[in-house]
Design an enzyme around this catalytic site. Sequence first.
Site, short mmCIF file in Angstrom:
data_model
loop_
_atom_site.label_atom_id
_atom_site.label_comp_id
_atom_site.label_asym_id
_atom_site.label_seq_id
_atom_site.Cartn_x
_atom_site.Cartn_y
_atom_site.Cartn_z
NE ARG A 252 -8.34 9.37 47.77
CZ ARG A 252 -7.19 9.61 48.40
NH1 ARG A 252 -6.09 9.86 47.69
NH2 ARG A 252 -7.11 9.60 49.71
CD GLU B 106 -12.32 8.96 47.19
OE1 GLU B 106 -11.77 7.85 47.30
OE2 GLU B 106 -12.30 9.82 48.09
CB SER C 129 -13.87 8.49 51.43
OG SER C 129 -13.17 8.24 52.62
#
Length: 332
Positions: free
Chosen positions: A160, A328, A232
């Site tokens: 990520r 995130e 998420s």
Amino acid sequence: MEQKYSLLSHNTFGIDVSAACFLEYASVDELRGLIGSGRVTSPYLHIGGGSNLLFTKDYEGTILHSRIGGVEVVAETDDDIVVRVGAGVVWDDFVDYCVQRHWYGVENLSLIPGEVGASAVQNIGAYGVEVKDLIVRVETLNIEGKEHVYDVTECGYSYRDSIFKRPENKSVFVTYVSFRLSKREHYTLDYGTIRRELEKYPGVTLDVVRRVIIAIREEKLPDPRVMGNAGSFFMNPIVGREQFEALQAEYPQMPFYEIDTDRVKIPAGWMIDQCGWKGKALGPAAVHDKQALVLVNRGGAKGADVIALSDAVRASVRAKFGIDIHPEVNFI
């Protein structure tokens, strides 16, 4: 150019904030023209679909948004194909485009919100596939109007993350992303959830895999058009072998994914669930009742409400497991 522009439709969390100035462009030349005109004033922020952002207040600067479209075949062999895609293309539209043409590689990334440009910035991933393994090159234009093409090896991809998320690259705007896709039948079906769903079908095809991924995501993840969220919210932490073994001894039922001989990924959603947060609310923000990795806006939440919930969840996980989980989502 629009002044005091509402960003409600430009962030999937559904946070009602505005930007002092909002600029859209449909080509590299248009973006270069905006930069040259002096209308891109500091501070500035380039956004995609707003699916990985949490606005904490009105943005007192310029928001830029790409509408560069198009999918162009730039190279092809008997085995694979390279396509150049505009940064403003909706990611799931691109996935659907590939599946319909029997190009393999992106099907596990079905229904991920956002746009193609952001996929290269965030290194999106799901169900054993990361976009970095499909990207060939990323084309950019910076705030000085200079173009640069990054080979995938220059993008600094990790979980990520990419160089495009670094503060020093805030002035670099993704314009096109090229992907290499397979023309040969190939699937990534390592996850048990996918295999179980596939048992309902007589055979495996690209269309079937896409339908299965969509069904799994729709069952676990709320539709942001109905309940604001950014998918998420937390990254799954990666821990060393020694820490993992100590945790496994205490929690033998703990799910995990081997990264290599030294590192193990632990699902943050499982830890949040173990802390009792699934389905719990803190004011107008809540932990989703089907997937603890997702924080939702129950209606009228501000960025500060979501951050307060995030901080409380992180503190619980840290106290119980001794692990820091990190968002995130980018706070703006």
